[in-house]
Design an enzyme around this catalytic site. Structure first.
Site, short mmCIF file in Angstrom:
data_model
loop_
_atom_site.label_atom_id
_atom_site.label_comp_id
_atom_site.label_asym_id
_atom_site.label_seq_id
_atom_site.Cartn_x
_atom_site.Cartn_y
_atom_site.Cartn_z
N LYS A 191 0.82 -1.22 0.00
CA LYS A 191 0.00 0.00 0.00
C LYS A 191 0.85 1.27 0.00
CE LYS A 191 -2.31 0.56 3.77
NZ LYS A 191 -1.53 1.66 4.38
N ARG B 74 -10.38 2.64 9.61
CA ARG B 74 -10.09 1.24 9.86
C ARG B 74 -11.28 0.51 10.48
NH1 ARG B 74 -4.56 2.97 12.05
NH2 ARG B 74 -3.15 2.63 10.31
N ARG C 172 10.99 -9.84 6.31
CA ARG C 172 11.49 -8.47 6.39
C ARG C 172 12.59 -8.33 7.43
NH1 ARG C 172 6.08 -4.74 6.40
NH2 ARG C 172 5.95 -5.67 8.48
N ARG D 70 11.72 -7.03 13.34
CA ARG D 70 10.75 -6.44 14.27
C ARG D 70 10.13 -7.53 15.13
NH1 ARG D 70 6.56 -2.30 11.52
NH2 ARG D 70 5.28 -3.51 12.97
N ARG E 160 -2.64 -10.09 13.19
CA ARG E 160 -2.86 -8.77 12.60
C ARG E 160 -3.72 -8.85 11.35
NH1 ARG E 160 3.24 -7.33 12.06
NH2 ARG E 160 2.50 -5.67 10.68
#
Length: 307
Positions: free
Chosen positions: A101, A177, A212, A241, A252
Site C-alpha cells: 500500500k 479502519r 522483512r 521487528r 494482525r
C-alpha cells in the site's frame, strides 16, 4: 432544484454619425442604433455549471421615429453554458500489512498530485507539535492504551479541511479502519469517490512480513528473499521487528480483515478491488486505469452542458 438567478443588461452604442451639412444641428443624415443585451444566468445549488440565456435587441433612431427591432446578430434567445473545473479526487486506499500500500500511495500522489494523508503520520506530527489532540494522544500512548477514536477522527478531519486538500484532492491511507471511524467521517461530510482495496493472498502476505529485516545503521528495509542485503557485513547486522513473526502477523491479518469487511459495508458502491500479488508496476497500472476512467467521466459530465 434550487438555483441562483442573475440578471444583467448592457447597451452597445454605435458611433453617432456627424450631422449632415444639409441638415439642421438637431437632425442626422443616417440612423443611430443602440443594441440592448439582456442576460439571465442560472447557477444551480451544489453545481459546477452555469446556464445563461441571452437576448439581443436593437433600438434604431431615425429622423422621425424610434423603432425596436431584434438584433440581426441574435434574433432569438441564445443558450450558453460554461463548466467549472471538475472537483478534485477524494480517494481512500486500504490494504493488509505488506500488501504494498505504501508504494502505491507514492505512485498515486506522484501522478495525480493528491495530498497523501496517513493517520499514523498525523498522530506523530500532532504529538511532536504539542497540540491539544497530540497531548491527549500522548497520554493514552504512555498508559499503553489505544488512542481514542474521536481524537484520530478530529486529526483526520482537520487535515482534510486544509486548503491543499480542498484544492488538490486527497488520498486517505489506511483510514478509516473501522465502521465507527467511517461513520464519523461521513457525519463530517467526507466520503470518497473511490475506495481502493489491495487484495493479496494471506500466505504471500505472511511470507513478505516474516522475511522483512531492518538495517539499524541506515534504516533501510530488506527482505531475505525479494530484496536481500548487498553484503555479508550488512546481513550480519540486520534485525527483525518483534511483531514480524508468523503467529503475530496472522493475528494482525485477522483483525485487518474483520475491520475491512465492516468498512466495505459503508463504501460498497465505490469500492474497487485491485489484484496485489503482481509487480508494483502492474498493480499501479490497474489503479491508474480506474482513476483515469473516473477523471474522464467527470470531464464528460462537467462539459455536457457546454456541448
Amino acid at each position: 432544484m434550487a438555483c441562483s438567478v442573475n440578471f444583467s443588461a448592457m447597451t452597445l452604442t454605435q458611433p453617432k454619425p456627424q450631422p449632415s451639412s444639409s441638415s439642421s444641428s438637431s437632425s442626422y443624415g443616417s440612423n443611430y442604433s443602440k443594441s440592448l443585451i439582456s442576460q439571465f444566468s442560472f447557477l444551480p445549488n451544489n453545481s459546477n455549471s452555469t446556464l445563461s440565456l441571452r437576448y439581443d435587441t436593437t433600438l434604431t433612431l431615425t429622423r422621425s421615429r424610434l423603432t425596436k427591432t431584434p438584433s440581426p446578430n441574435a434574433s432569438h434567445f441564445t443558450v450558453m453554458a460554461s463548466a467549472k473545473k471538475p472537483e478534485p479526487l477524494k480517494i481512500m486506499i486500504s490494504g493488509a500489512p505488506a500488501s504494498g500500500k505504501g508504494t502505491q500511495c507514492e505512485l498515486i500522489t506522484q501522478k495525480y498530485g493528491l495530498v497523501h494523508i496517513a493517520a499514523g503520520d498525523l498522530l506523530r506530527a500532532e504529538v511532536a507539535a504539542g497540540s491539544e489532540n497530540g497531548r491527549r494522544a500522548k497520554e493514552s500512548m504512555e498508559k499503553g492504551q489505544l488512542v481514542p477514536n474521536e481524537i484520530v477522527v478530529m486529526m483526520v478531519k482537520e487535515r482534510l479541511l486544509q486548503q491543499d486538500s480542498l484544492e488538490n484532492g486527497w488520498l486517505l491511507d489506511g483510514y478509516p479502519r473501522s465502521l465507527s471511524q467511517a461513520t464519523a467521517l461521513k457525519g463530517f461530510g467526507f466520503e470518497p469517490d473511490l475506495f481502493i482495496l489491495l487484495e493479496v493472498p494471506e500466505d504471500l502476505l505472511v511470507e513478505r512480513v516474516v522475511g522483512r529485516r531492518l538495517d539499524p545503521v541506515t534504516g533501510k528495509i530488506y527482505h531475505l528473499k525479494y530484496s536481500p542485503p548487498e553484503t555479508e557485513e550488512i546481513a550480519a547486522r540486520l534485525t527483525q521487528r518483534f511483531d514480524d513473526t508468523e503467529e503475530k502477523v496472522k493475528l494482525r491479518l485477522r483483525t485487518h480483515h474483520q475491520n475491512v469487511e465492516a468498512v466495505l459495508s459503508m463504501y460498497k458502491d465505490v469500492t474497487v478491488k485491485i489484484e496485489g500479488n503482481v509487480s508494483k508496476e502492474d498493480v499501479f497500472a490497474q489503479i491508474d486505469g480506474v482513476l483515469t476512467k473516473l477523471l474522464e467521466q467527470r470531464k464528460s459530465t462537467s462539459g455536457s452542458l457546454a456541448a
